[in-house]
Design an enzyme around this catalytic site. Sequence first.
Site, PDB file in Angstrom:
ATOM      1  N   SER A  56       8.247 -39.766  39.436  1.00 20.83           N
ATOM      2  CA  SER A  56       6.764 -38.595  39.610  1.00 20.83           C
ATOM      3  C   SER A  56       5.151 -39.133  39.067  1.00 20.83           C
ATOM      4  O   SER A  56       4.992 -39.613  39.881  1.00 20.83           O
ATOM      5  CB  SER A  56       7.195 -37.944  37.437  1.00 20.83           C
ATOM      6  OG  SER A  56       7.139 -36.777  37.998  1.00 20.83           O
TER       7      SER A  56
ATOM      8  N   GLU B  74      14.819 -31.582  42.146  1.00 19.57           N
ATOM      9  CA  GLU B  74      13.690 -31.249  41.475  1.00 19.57           C
ATOM     10  C   GLU B  74      13.059 -30.471  40.393  1.00 19.57           C
ATOM     11  O   GLU B  74      12.538 -30.361  39.051  1.00 19.57           O
ATOM     12  CB  GLU B  74      12.195 -31.966  42.671  1.00 19.57           C
ATOM     13  CG  GLU B  74      12.605 -32.950  43.294  1.00 19.57           C
ATOM     14  CD  GLU B  74      12.274 -35.043  42.642  1.00 19.57           C
ATOM     15  OE1 GLU B  74      12.533 -34.644  41.376  1.00 19.57           O
ATOM     16  OE2 GLU B  74      12.230 -35.298  43.079  1.00 19.57           O
TER      17      GLU B  74
ATOM     18  N   HIS C  99      14.587 -32.978  38.453  1.00 19.69           N
ATOM     19  CA  HIS C  99      13.902 -33.800  38.469  1.00 19.69           C
ATOM     20  C   HIS C  99      13.815 -35.131  37.556  1.00 19.69           C
ATOM     21  O   HIS C  99      14.360 -34.963  36.193  1.00 19.69           O
ATOM     22  CB  HIS C  99      12.524 -33.092  38.063  1.00 19.69           C
ATOM     23  CG  HIS C  99      10.876 -34.175  38.392  1.00 19.69           C
ATOM     24  ND1 HIS C  99      10.560 -34.582  39.135  1.00 19.69           N
ATOM     25  CD2 HIS C  99       9.855 -34.812  37.449  1.00 19.69           C
ATOM     26  CE1 HIS C  99       9.806 -35.476  39.446  1.00 19.69           C
ATOM     27  NE2 HIS C  99       9.130 -35.417  37.377  1.00 19.69           N
TER      28      HIS C  99
END
Length: 487
Positions: free
Chosen positions: A192, A312, A402
Site C-alpha cells: 500500500s 483490494e 487489501h
Amino acid sequence: MSELVVKTKDGRIQGILENGVRVWKGIPYAKPPIGPLRFRAPAAPEPWDGIKDTTAFSPMCLQPLESTSSMLGGGVTKTVSEDCLYLNVWAPRNAPAEPLPVMVWIHGGTFVTGSGSLPSYDGSAFVLRGSVIMVTINYRLGPLGFLHLAPFGESYASNTGLLDQIAALQWVQDNIGGFGGDPDRVTVFGESAGSMSIAALLAMPAAKGLFHRAIMESGAAQVITSEEAQMITAGLLKELDIPRAEMHRLESLTGEQIFEAGERLKKRVGPGVSMLFQPVLDPDTLPQDPLQAVQEGSAKDVPILIGTNLDEGALFFRPDMPLVKERDLVHVVERMTGIPDAAPLTKDYPYTIDGHAQIMTDLYFWRSALQFASAQIGHAPVWMYRFDWTLPNHPILGKAMHALEIPFVFNTLALFRNIGVQVDAQTQALSDRMQDAWIAFARGGSPDTEGLPWPTYEPASRSTMIFNSDCSIIEDPDAVKRMNMGL
C-alpha cells in the site's frame, strides 16, 4: 563479545533472543525530529557510549490511535510519539559464515498510520525459513511526514517521510554488515503506502544505490502536484492560526497539536477526496512523477516483483456503507487515478457497494500496477502476481481484500487465531510458497523456485502468478478489462 551485542556506526547495541532468532528493536537511525528538526530532513543520530538496550520496540509515529490495529490484531502497542525514527533488525541465532541478503520492509497505512512493529510484520519466519536479515522501519506520517513546506521557506524540506526511509536505507548500508547482512543485496518491499513509497524511492536521486531489488504489494506511483500540496499546507496553517510570515511558530508547537490540526483539516475537507498527506512533486526531493521517471530508466537494473489482490477495494467499501453519488464517484476516480474522463469506465461496473469496491480494485490498484510494470520492462526483469485466496463466507477473509496477503508473505498466519480461524495445511502451504518466492527474489533477483516456476512479465504474454490454494500462471488475466482501460 556476545552475539547479541553489535557495534554500529553510532555505538554498541544489545539485542534479545526471541522465537529462535536474534532481534534488535528500537534502533535509532536519526535524531528525534522535534523542535528545530521538525519538517527538516532527518539528521544522523548522536553517538553514544556504553551499550544501548534495544530489546523493546519504539513508539509508533503520531497517528490516529483507533487506526493502529492491524486487520488481524495481535497485541498492537498504543504508544505514539513524534520521536519515532527507529528501526528493527532480525538475524539468525548464530552469526552467518557469509553475508546474507537483506530485506527492508516499508509499512503501509495511507501515509498516516502504521509502524514497523505491528505483529503482522514479525521478521522471525523470514530469518528461520530463508536465512535473510530482516529490517522494519518507522517513518514520519501525516502532516509531520508529508506536509509540503519547501515552498514556504528554504530551511524546510518536503517529503520528509520519504527522506526518513532513505536515511533508514543509508543506515542499512552503513551498519547491516555487523548483523551478518550483505549491503550489496538489499531488497525493499512494502504494501500500500509502503509500496507507493518504493515507487517514489525508485525515482528519487538520493535513494539511488541504496537498494538493489524491489517488491511492490498493492501500490504504485502516487503523487500530488506542488500546487495541490501547497493548498493543503495553507489549509493546515489556517487550522493552526499561523500566518505565512510566522512559520517559525511551527517549531514551538507540540507534534500532537500539528497532528490534531491535520485531523481537523481532513474532517473539514470531507470524505471522497484523495489522501491529503502523500508524496509530492518537489524539485529537491522528488523532481519527477515516479511512473514517468521509471519509464525513462530511473530504476534501471532494479528487478521488480509487483502485484495486487483480487478484491483490494473490499477493505474500503463495506456492505453497510451508503452508495457514492455517481457524479462524485467519477470525480474521485479521476482525482485518484489521473484518468481524464473516468465516466465511461465507471459505467461498466454495477452501481452497488460491491461495484464501488471493484472500481477501486481495478482502476486504482490494478491499473497502476500494470502501468508501473510496463514502465520498468526493458530496464530490468519484472514479475507480476495476483493474490486470490479467500475463506468463503468468513466476514473478514471472504474476499481477497487489501493487505490480506501480508500474513502469507510474513508467514504470520498464527494471527488468524485472533479472528477465530485455524490454519489448515493447504493455507500454510500457500504461505510457505509465497515466502519462498519473496526470499528467492531477495537472494538471487528472481522469485522463480523449484516448487513454483514463475516466468517474467512480458508485453506479449503478461504472465501473472495467481496465488490461491492452487497456484498457477495465467497469461494476460482479464485482458478485455485491461484493454478497456487503455493499457
